[in-house]
Design a protein around this motif. Structure first.
Motif, short mmCIF file in Angstrom:
data_model
loop_
_atom_site.label_atom_id
_atom_site.label_comp_id
_atom_site.label_asym_id
_atom_site.label_seq_id
_atom_site.Cartn_x
_atom_site.Cartn_y
_atom_site.Cartn_z
N GLY A 205 1.36 7.01 8.75
CA GLY A 205 2.86 7.65 8.24
C GLY A 205 3.35 7.12 7.38
N ASP A 206 3.14 5.63 7.31
CA ASP A 206 4.06 4.77 6.20
C ASP A 206 3.69 5.16 4.87
OD1 ASP A 206 5.54 2.68 4.85
OD2 ASP A 206 4.00 1.25 5.24
N ILE A 207 1.94 5.26 4.55
CA ILE A 207 1.57 5.48 3.36
C ILE A 207 1.90 6.91 3.09
CG2 ILE A 207 -0.51 5.62 2.24
CD1 ILE A 207 -1.67 3.34 4.20
N VAL B 290 0.92 -1.21 -0.10
CA VAL B 290 0.07 -0.07 -0.01
C VAL B 290 0.98 1.30 0.12
CG1 VAL B 290 -0.35 -0.06 2.24
CG2 VAL B 290 -2.03 1.35 1.03
N ASP B 291 2.01 1.28 0.68
CA ASP B 291 2.74 2.57 0.56
C ASP B 291 3.38 2.72 -0.51
OD1 ASP B 291 3.96 -0.05 1.29
OD2 ASP B 291 5.70 1.26 2.42
N ASN B 292 3.72 1.67 -1.29
CA ASN B 292 4.36 1.83 -2.59
C ASN B 292 3.27 2.29 -3.76
OD1 ASN B 292 5.99 1.74 -4.86
ND2 ASN B 292 6.11 -0.63 -5.00
N SER C 62 4.18 9.25 3.89
CA SER C 62 5.59 9.67 3.94
C SER C 62 5.87 9.07 2.41
CB SER C 62 6.42 9.26 4.79
OG SER C 62 6.49 7.79 5.02
N ASP C 63 5.59 7.71 1.82
CA ASP C 63 5.88 7.44 0.71
C ASP C 63 5.13 8.15 -0.45
OD1 ASP C 63 7.77 5.45 1.73
OD2 ASP C 63 6.55 3.81 1.57
N GLU C 64 3.89 8.59 0.03
CA GLU C 64 3.34 9.30 -1.20
C GLU C 64 3.84 10.82 -1.27
OE1 GLU C 64 -0.84 10.41 -0.09
OE2 GLU C 64 -0.96 11.71 -1.85
MG LIG Z 1 6.89 2.47 3.45
#
Ligand SMILES: [Mg+2]
Ligand SMILES: [Mg+2]
Lengths: 354, 354
Positions: B244-246, A220-222, B248-250
């Motif tokens: 935050g994972d989602i 999902v992060d990618n 910050s990658d976005e």
């Molecule tokens: Mg990530």
């Protein structure tokens, strides 16, 4: 084909835009010899005003007795600005989804050449974008058990998925991919989450029944990066409830025309079609609201009953209206057209094209 | 100031880029009369090769005895392509975060005028973007209880937060906002999740201690839109682990130069600084890897010890190198410079500027 359609036009600009969608559906019915029967019902603020209930039993009954539901918009400032209000218009929509078991939310994302300059993304990045997000809508962490410790210092939410919940939307998504570009991307976080690993296992299993569809996986992060880095890579995105909530809202910015986005919510025995936009109360009754998202939702209704030519005809009409700048003020700052004008153009385009 | 710095340069291009960061830190030490002592330790694939363990006890001990950790990159194709490998380089990083209690991940996002054209977003949208994401890193759904029913048809993940976990990162984020533009945006999903409601309650409470900081709230789905629609509105974003994972990658796509992004991971007694980029094994030993993310991570190390002028000096050097196109091939397709060349330029710029 004969269809019974429940019309829940709701609040704000809902009735105005839904009226144009019906106008377009009637033109399609005339041209292709279908019979569409409409039954109106109240939902949202107007339903609270009339019955005290944002989703009266009568409305639910009409929906259950119909083949499909055309939904407008919901919400009124008089409830939004009243935090002590116990009954809120939005509850009508949530209860409707729950009661009808609408487990799949479908959001198409695409660009229009003559509007592409409105996007925050560069034209060369988004040109040709054409994908659809299948988001699970009735399970996952939004519906899981919630706990708060007695002293109020520990809170938790449970994200649960069953194989059955995963399977039913996965079949819909694979079938959609089969009549599209035959690619399905499952978005999950299977490197960390047990529920994601179940998604991956089930979807991999189900993919064997759709061997013409190419299956890919994305964390999902990618995915949140890829939607901006390279949106044209996607055809069908399949994902769980919360990831779908986040990614479909993120993806809604691609085209630069959030006011044009349509959606469908599908259950085993029910299907509802609604624009993404809200009730926009400031514009209510002014005949300035953009009806295209409502009209494109009606096109999704036609697709749902496999009336693909008819749906395509509606989309061509919409594209033509945009190309000719026969548009409401949000798209056309000079010599703009009214909500009704745009609806009339679409109707005439469909009928004249015979 | 005297600082003991553990150097875990890791795999692939890690050693090359970390070496430039040390070169820059030494120039700063010379110029501002600090003493930085370095102790090297192995982590990742190289640690597996040497000791069988991606995070040997010796490395952990060196980290625990240091004021800060400079981290390079981790990962080697010989482990990635071996699904039966029981020990994986990435485990070294996860175990390090856990062992040192690095509960806050910090990612600054900003643009560089001369690189702004590389972004997928339009210049007028992103110009002036300058925000930092504070992501909780050791709790939430990634670390919650995972369950799979015996028959393998029901899977779940639990998202739990305690007031203490929320409080400690919130204080860091508010303090960061105080020395920035004094605005903090809490991203949550408090309309649906109990854990988000606890975040909102605690952060609201804590905000009273930072009355000079303006507190705003944003639902995560809306945040995913706003980051693309209007990235300049943000100063400090505070959020839980998965959001935050989602996000910050976005957000990493905004600047168009993912290879330039630095990060910090902070605990009660430890602080680690690392570039976002991976170990890029294809470039290993070729002296072509871009050292700027590693150097900017070193600048975050200086910030952490409140050496603000020194950190600013490093950032000026980086900006100057970009402006003069003294850059590795990823940024400069003609007459490019080597990893070492760029490091030397930064060192000389800092020292000559006296
Ligand atoms: Mg990530
Ligand atoms: Mg949403």
């Amino acid at each position: 084909m004969k269809l019974k359609i429940a019309v829940l036009s709701g609040d704000g600009i809902g009735p105005e835009v839904t009226q144009q969608a019906i106008k377009v559906l009637n033109a399609i019915a005339d041209k292709y010899n279908h019979t569409f029967e409409y039954e109106k019902a109240v939902v949202g603020a107007i339903a609270i005003d009339e019955t005290g209930n944002p989703l009266p039993d009568e409305t639910l009954k009409i929906c259950a007795d119909s083949n499909a539901i055309l939904f407008g918009a919901i919400g009124d400032p008089k409830y939004d600005n009243n935090p002590s209000a116990k009954v809120r218009p939005e509850q009508g929509l949530l209860k409707l989804r729950k009661s009808l078991g609408l487990f799949a939310n479908i959001r198409p994302l695409n660009t229009y050449d003559s509007l592409i300059h409105k996007s925050n993304l560069k034209e060369e990045v988004i040109k040709g974008t054409d994908f659809v997000i299948y988001r699970e809508l009735t399970s996952g962490i939004y519906f899981g058990e919630k706990k708060l410790s007695e002293d109020g210092t520990i809170a938790s939410d449970l994200c649960t998925y069953t194989a059955e919940e995963i399977d039913r939307i996965s079949h819909l998504a694979f079938k959609a991919a089969q009549v599209r570009r035959k690619k399905l991307t499952l978005v999950d976080k299977a490197n960390v989450l047990e529920s994601s690993r179940l998604w991956r296992k089930r979807v991999t299993e189900i993919s064997k029944e759709y061997s013409d569809v190419k299956l890919e996986f994305l964390f999902v992060d990618n995915a949140a990066m890829q939607i901006i880095l390279n949106p044209t890579q996607f055809d069908v995105i399949l994902t769980e409830n919360m990831f779908g909530d986040i990614l479909s809202d993120e993806a809604s910015v691609i085209s630069g025309s959030i006011g044009l986005l349509a959606s469908a919510s599908i259950g085993k025995h029910a299907a509802m079609f609604e624009p993404i936009h809200g009730s926009y109360p400031q514009a209510k009754g002014k005949n300035i609201a953009n009806p295209l998202a409502a009209v494109l939702s009606a096109a999704m209704l036609l697709d749902h009953f496999e009336l693909y030519d008819e749906a395509e005809n509606v989309r061509s009409a919409v594209e033509k209206s945009i190309e000719l700048n026969i548009s409401t003020p949000d798209l056309n700052s000079t010599n703009h057209f009214s909500t009704t004008n745009v609806g009339n153009f679409l109707r005439d385009f469909i009928l004249d094209d015979e």
